[in-house]
Enzyme design. Structure first.
Site, PDB file in Angstrom:
ATOM      1  N   PRO A   1     -94.134  21.566  68.450  1.00 29.72           N
ATOM      2  CA  PRO A   1     -93.418  22.203  69.560  1.00 29.72           C
ATOM      3  C   PRO A   1     -91.957  22.432  69.179  1.00 29.72           C
ATOM      4  CG  PRO A   1     -94.648  20.263  70.287  1.00 29.72           C
ATOM      5  CD  PRO A   1     -94.639  20.232  68.792  1.00 29.72           C
ATOM      6  N   MET A   2     -91.479  23.631  69.412  1.00 25.64           N
ATOM      7  CA  MET A   2     -90.085  23.961  69.126  1.00 25.64           C
ATOM      8  C   MET A   2     -89.511  24.710  70.318  1.00 25.64           C
ATOM      9  SD  MET A   2     -90.226  25.030  65.067  1.00 25.64           S
ATOM     10  CE  MET A   2     -91.786  25.926  65.173  1.00 25.64           C
ATOM     11  N   ALA A   3     -88.422  24.182  70.875  1.00 31.54           N
ATOM     12  CA  ALA A   3     -87.825  24.764  72.070  1.00 31.54           C
ATOM     13  C   ALA A   3     -87.425  26.214  71.837  1.00 31.54           C
ATOM     14  CB  ALA A   3     -86.604  23.946  72.492  1.00 31.54           C
TER      15      ALA A   3
ATOM     16  N   CYS B   1     -87.460  13.481  69.257  1.00 27.70           N
ATOM     17  CA  CYS B   1     -86.334  14.411  69.360  1.00 27.70           C
ATOM     18  C   CYS B   1     -85.022  13.721  68.986  1.00 27.70           C
ATOM     19  CB  CYS B   1     -86.240  14.965  70.773  1.00 27.70           C
ATOM     20  SG  CYS B   1     -84.919  16.179  70.974  1.00 27.70           S
TER      21      CYS B   1
ATOM     22  N   HIS C   1     -92.740  12.159  61.721  1.00 22.68           N
ATOM     23  CA  HIS C   1     -91.783  12.970  60.979  1.00 22.68           C
ATOM     24  C   HIS C   1     -91.048  12.014  60.048  1.00 22.68           C
ATOM     25  CE1 HIS C   1     -88.496  16.310  61.094  1.00 22.68           C
ATOM     26  NE2 HIS C   1     -88.552  15.724  59.912  1.00 22.68           N
TER      27      HIS C   1
ATOM     28  N   ASN D   1     -95.517  14.923  59.074  1.00 23.64           N
ATOM     29  CA  ASN D   1     -94.607  16.008  59.432  1.00 23.64           C
ATOM     30  C   ASN D   1     -93.348  15.905  58.581  1.00 23.64           C
ATOM     31  OD1 ASN D   1     -92.445  16.673  62.242  1.00 23.64           O
ATOM     32  ND2 ASN D   1     -93.407  18.167  60.913  1.00 23.64           N
ATOM     33  N   GLY D   2     -92.895  17.072  58.101  1.00 29.92           N
ATOM     34  CA  GLY D   2     -91.651  17.095  57.345  1.00 29.92           C
ATOM     35  C   GLY D   2     -91.800  17.745  55.987  1.00 29.92           C
TER      36      GLY D   2
END
Length: 383
Positions: free
Chosen positions: A27-29, A112, A184, A215-216
């Site tokens: 998810p990315m804002a 986050c 992450h 993730n990463g």
């Protein structure tokens, strides 16, 4: 080109949910709205997660929060990332997502790194409070259970190198019934700088029995295969690597299926992808707003391609599909893909933070049971 994979039939099982390809869109804002999720899904199978929403905003009927819960007509598997610091709100929000929106998967954001989130004890700061983390997970899992909806969590290594939390977070996720944990490989202090620690992802895999998603620093399909091979992760979460490159999911699907991968689109093909993206945004948001939303993607799509500054500037101000068509026609369709961009970071990077912004006294204990910090009804930052 990639020609070997860990398994030619690799899938991802999250509770009752089977994902054909072990790939999750992070998810990315302001990025992973319904239009972008549809665009990526057209490229290849995976789990495409909605932008992060706040539990309080959803429970209290905040208009902005509700407006983010829009799904494409062809989005058969609805996945949402939920942010919250209060177990009661998170539980109620999870029930609303299941009962009213028909979601098939809920992910909880504990990763986050944005200061306005961590200063309230949320996002990547929250796992320091082990008791509170357990309460939130238990509340969400309990609320989603009657609907047979799996709950997962995403986190980071910890606040910084001196305050690591990922192993405890994995244990708590498993004990509370979470279907998986995504890690992450950076600390909150690192934000998006430096290199992700894949060794830590492997350590977490050995530490828990539930699936671990890595993730990463996944910029190409080969990176995803290497991460799985090196860490034993059950799948990967892809964020910045797909910015301006939705076809990355085509490569990932092919790679995990044991097929060769070589997607190097010409500028003409990228031009067509840009038009499709803008078209989908217009369908979901209306043409004017959709074009404005598209502007932020222009530099990512054109990264490394020959396109003059005047044209780039004009594209970044596009206000209609007709104008977009005129401007796109100026791009050289025969220009080859800039291979020098392969494997390079995309999107935000920045520098590590000198200190993580936290609530006063946050580090005094690692329990925090029942000590949730009041959250805003709407947060726009992503994990």
């Amino acid at each position: 080109m990639v020609t070997s994979v860990p398994s030619p039939t690799a899938t991802l099982q999250l509770g009752s949910l089977r994902v054909p390809t072990p790939v999750v869109l992070a998810p990315m804002a302001g990025i992973t709205n319904a239009a972008y999720r549809r665009l990526c899904a057209e490229q290849g199978a995976g789990l495409y997660v909605c932008e992060m929403i706040t539990s309080r905003g959803l429970v209290e009927g905040d208009a902005v929060t509700r407006s983010m819960l829009v799904f494409d007509d062809l989005e058969s598997v609805r996945s949402v990332q939920l942010y919250g610091t209060d177990p009661v709100y998170v539980g109620k929000a999870a029930e609303i997502l299941c009962a009213e929106y028909g979601v098939a998967h809920i992910d909880l954001n504990f990763g986050c790194p944005v200061p306005k989130v961590t200063r309230k004890g949320g996002g990547g700061a929250l796992p320091w409070k082990r008791g509170l983390l357990a309460e939130i997970l238990e509340s969400a899992v309990r609320a989603a259970a009657p609907y047979d909806v799996p709950v997962t969590m995403k986190t980071r290594l910890g606040l910084d190198e001196d305050h690591l939390t990922y192993l405890d977070a994995g244990r708590i996720a498993q004990e509370t019934g979470a279907a998986a944990i995504a890690l992450h490989g950076r600390t909150v202090a690192q934000a998006y700088s430096g290199q992700a620690d894949w060794e830590a992802i492997g350590e977490l895999v050995r530490h828990v029995d539930i699936p671990v998603l890595g993730n990463g620093d996944i910029w190409e399909a080969a990176d995803a295969l290497r991460m799985v091979a090196e860490t034993g992760a059950a799948g990967v979460v892809v964020g910045r690597g797909c910015l301006g490159r939705p076809w990355l999911f085509r490569d990932l699907a092919a790679a995990f299926a044991g097929e060769s991968v070589a997607t190097l689109p010409t500028l003409g093909e990228v031009r067509a992808m840009m038009r499709r993206h803008a078209e989908l945004l217009a369908e979901h948001m209306g043409e004017e707003r959709g074009c404005k939303e598209f502007r932020k993607h222009v530099s990512w799509y054109l990264k490394g391609f020959p396109a003059g500054s005047t044209l780039r500037h004009a594209l970044a101000l596009v206000d209609s599909l007709a104008t977009l068509d005129v401007l796109l026609a100026e791009l050289d369709p025969e220009a080859p893909f800039p291979v020098g961009e392969l494997g390079t970071p995309r999107g935000r990077q920045g520098s590590p933070r000198k200190r993580v912004v936290l609530p006063e006294g946050w580090l005094d204990d690692t329990d925090g049971s029942g000590a949730g910090i009041a959250e805003e009804s709407h947060e726009s930052s992503g994990g």
